[in-house]
Design a protein around this motif. Structure first.
Motif, short mmCIF file in Angstrom:
data_model
loop_
_atom_site.label_atom_id
_atom_site.label_comp_id
_atom_site.label_asym_id
_atom_site.label_seq_id
_atom_site.Cartn_x
_atom_site.Cartn_y
_atom_site.Cartn_z
N VAL A 40 21.39 -78.81 83.38
CA VAL A 40 21.50 -80.12 84.22
C VAL A 40 22.42 -80.88 83.52
O VAL A 40 23.53 -81.61 84.23
CB VAL A 40 20.22 -81.02 84.58
N ILE A 41 22.34 -80.97 82.05
CA ILE A 41 23.49 -81.61 81.44
C ILE A 41 24.79 -80.94 81.45
O ILE A 41 25.85 -81.82 81.66
CB ILE A 41 22.87 -81.60 79.89
N VAL A 42 24.98 -79.75 81.59
CA VAL A 42 26.27 -79.21 81.81
C VAL A 42 26.86 -79.49 83.06
O VAL A 42 27.90 -79.91 83.18
CB VAL A 42 26.12 -77.44 81.41
N LEU A 43 25.91 -79.44 84.07
CA LEU A 43 26.32 -79.95 85.53
C LEU A 43 27.02 -81.16 85.44
O LEU A 43 27.86 -81.34 85.94
CB LEU A 43 25.37 -79.73 86.44
N VAL A 49 33.83 -84.64 83.86
CA VAL A 49 35.15 -84.13 83.67
C VAL A 49 36.14 -84.08 84.91
O VAL A 49 37.39 -84.52 85.05
CB VAL A 49 35.26 -82.92 82.63
N ASN A 50 35.41 -83.14 85.93
CA ASN A 50 36.34 -83.10 87.17
C ASN A 50 36.75 -84.26 87.88
O ASN A 50 37.69 -84.46 88.36
CB ASN A 50 35.40 -82.21 87.88
N HIS A 120 29.54 -87.69 91.06
CA HIS A 120 27.55 -87.29 91.40
C HIS A 120 27.27 -86.76 90.36
O HIS A 120 27.50 -85.53 89.76
CB HIS A 120 27.69 -86.38 92.65
N THR A 121 26.12 -87.48 89.62
CA THR A 121 25.62 -86.86 88.52
C THR A 121 23.96 -86.98 88.83
O THR A 121 23.42 -87.78 89.69
CB THR A 121 25.59 -87.65 87.22
#
Length: 152
Positions: A40-43, A49-50, A120-121
């Motif tokens: 989840v943190i990586v996503l 960044v994107n 979106h996070t």
């Protein structure tokens, strides 16, 4: 009496075997939870960044779109609406636009667009409410803005 002692031993051995399996299952569950948290943190990081990189490209493309529309129509209002709709289509918003669009010299025309976009996070948006400036920092990270000029 002897059979009872053997039965008690079997039961004791069975309990220790179950205890070892509980430890194994507990370890698997902890590992799975840790992997989900890391995923989840990586996503969220990839999304932020994107979005940060994408808002710069979107602002440049919107400025180019506005300039192209102005060259075709010679109407500044239509050109800025074109840039706004381009940004809206790509999930960004137009914050500010500046232009030097004159019909006497369209080759010297310049368009500057300021755009913003929100990623979106899954977890990071909750961190905006943290105290001691951490929430403000996360708010700044999660609402990137870019000011770009057309590429002419």
């Amino acid at each position: 009496m002897r059979t009872r002692a053997i039965a008690d031993r079997r039961q004791a051995v069975g309990l220790s075997r179950w205890q070892r399996q509980d430890g194994f299952v507990r370890g698997v569950i902890y590992t799975a939870v840790a992997l989900v948290v890391v995923a989840v943190i990586v996503l969220d990081v990839v999304s932020v960044v994107n979005t940060s990189l994408g808002v710069r490209q979107n602002a440049t493309d919107a400025a180019n779109q506005a300039l192209s529309t102005y060259v075709q129509t010679e109407n500044t209002g239509v050109a800025m609406m074109s840039a706004s709709s381009f940004l809206k289509y790509h999930g960004a918003i137009l914050l500010k636009s500046q232009s030097r669009l004159t019909s006497s010299a369209p080759q010297q025309a310049r368009v500057t667009i300021t755009a913003a976009k929100t990623p979106h996070t899954y977890v990071f948006h909750y961190f905006q409410s943290l105290p001691l400036g951490v929430g403000t920092w996360f708010h700044k990270i999660l609402h990137p803005q870019a000011t770009e000029t057309d590429a002419s």
